[in-house]
Design a protein around this motif. Structure first.
Motif, short mmCIF file in Angstrom:
data_model
loop_
_atom_site.label_atom_id
_atom_site.label_comp_id
_atom_site.label_asym_id
_atom_site.label_seq_id
_atom_site.Cartn_x
_atom_site.Cartn_y
_atom_site.Cartn_z
N LEU A 4 33.71 35.47 41.10
CA LEU A 4 34.87 36.38 40.97
C LEU A 4 35.43 36.96 42.35
N LEU A 5 36.76 36.71 42.41
CA LEU A 5 37.56 37.02 43.74
C LEU A 5 38.40 38.19 43.48
N ASP A 6 38.49 39.35 44.55
CA ASP A 6 39.16 40.35 44.42
C ASP A 6 38.34 41.53 43.63
N GLU A 7 37.29 41.41 43.27
CA GLU A 7 36.51 42.22 42.19
C GLU A 7 36.27 43.45 42.79
N HIS A 8 35.97 43.57 44.00
CA HIS A 8 35.82 44.99 44.49
C HIS A 8 37.01 45.69 44.90
N SER A 9 37.96 44.97 45.48
CA SER A 9 39.44 45.45 45.58
C SER A 9 39.91 46.08 44.33
N ALA A 10 39.84 45.33 43.36
CA ALA A 10 40.20 45.57 42.02
C ALA A 10 39.36 47.01 41.48
N THR A 11 38.04 47.26 41.80
CA THR A 11 37.37 47.86 41.34
C THR A 11 37.34 49.36 41.98
N TYR A 12 37.40 49.06 43.23
CA TYR A 12 37.12 50.58 44.14
C TYR A 12 38.53 50.96 44.95
N VAL A 13 39.37 50.02 45.16
CA VAL A 13 40.42 50.18 46.20
C VAL A 13 41.73 50.38 45.46
N TYR A 14 42.00 49.45 44.85
CA TYR A 14 43.33 49.50 44.07
C TYR A 14 43.15 49.04 42.70
N SER A 15 44.26 49.39 42.13
CA SER A 15 44.26 49.15 40.51
C SER A 15 44.28 47.53 40.31
N PRO A 16 43.57 47.17 39.40
CA PRO A 16 43.56 45.52 39.36
C PRO A 16 44.92 45.00 39.03
N ILE A 17 45.90 45.82 38.33
CA ILE A 17 47.32 45.32 38.22
C ILE A 17 47.93 45.22 39.62
N THR A 18 47.53 46.08 40.48
CA THR A 18 48.32 46.15 41.60
C THR A 18 47.96 44.87 42.55
N ILE A 19 46.68 44.24 42.44
CA ILE A 19 46.53 43.00 43.34
C ILE A 19 46.67 41.85 42.50
N GLY A 20 46.66 41.94 41.33
CA GLY A 20 46.97 40.73 40.34
C GLY A 20 45.61 40.34 39.46
N GLY A 21 44.72 41.28 39.68
CA GLY A 21 43.70 41.06 38.62
C GLY A 21 42.59 40.61 39.56
N ILE A 22 41.35 40.43 38.84
CA ILE A 22 40.27 39.89 39.25
C ILE A 22 40.09 38.47 38.68
N ARG A 23 40.21 37.59 39.93
CA ARG A 23 40.19 36.14 39.62
C ARG A 23 38.84 35.46 39.49
N THR B 40 41.50 28.77 40.30
CA THR B 40 41.37 29.96 39.57
C THR B 40 41.35 29.44 37.89
N LEU B 41 40.35 29.87 37.37
CA LEU B 41 40.23 29.52 35.74
C LEU B 41 40.91 30.71 34.67
N ARG B 42 40.73 31.84 35.23
CA ARG B 42 41.32 32.98 34.34
C ARG B 42 41.14 34.32 35.21
N THR B 43 42.45 35.04 34.92
CA THR B 43 42.45 36.38 35.44
C THR B 43 42.17 37.40 34.66
N PHE B 44 41.51 38.57 35.10
CA PHE B 44 40.97 39.65 34.43
C PHE B 44 41.46 41.11 34.85
N PHE B 45 41.73 41.96 34.21
CA PHE B 45 41.98 43.12 34.78
C PHE B 45 40.97 44.12 34.29
N ASP B 46 39.79 43.62 33.85
CA ASP B 46 38.91 44.42 33.35
C ASP B 46 37.54 43.72 33.79
#
Length: 70
Positions: A32-51, A6-12
């Motif tokens: 980008l990991l967890d992008e779809h979960s953060a965008t469509y299912v959960y809040s990015p904050i809930t899952i720790g962001g988009i890695r 992981t280089l960086r984590t984003f909430f946007d």
């Protein structure tokens, strides 16, 4: 096989895509990991962001590119 780190984590998601595109334009494969979960299912904050991850062998070059943006 080169490990992904992981280089960086984003909430946007838009910001994550911009940085990913920047790295790829410099020849660094990025994912980008967890992008779809953060965008469509959960809040990015809930899952720790988009890695944003890169291959371990590219981490120093990627950090250098990002530091040149600051």
């Amino acid at each position: 096989m080169d490990k992904l780190v992981t280089l960086r984590t984003f909430f946007d998601a838009t910001e994550a895509h911009i940085i990913k595109s920047l790295l790829e334009s410099e020849g660094i494969k990025a994912h980008l990991l967890d992008e779809h979960s953060a965008t469509y299912v959960y809040s990015p904050i809930t899952i720790g962001g988009i890695r944003l991850v890169v291959h371990q062998s590219d981490i120093e070059a990627a950090k250098e590119i990002l530091s040149s943006m600051d």
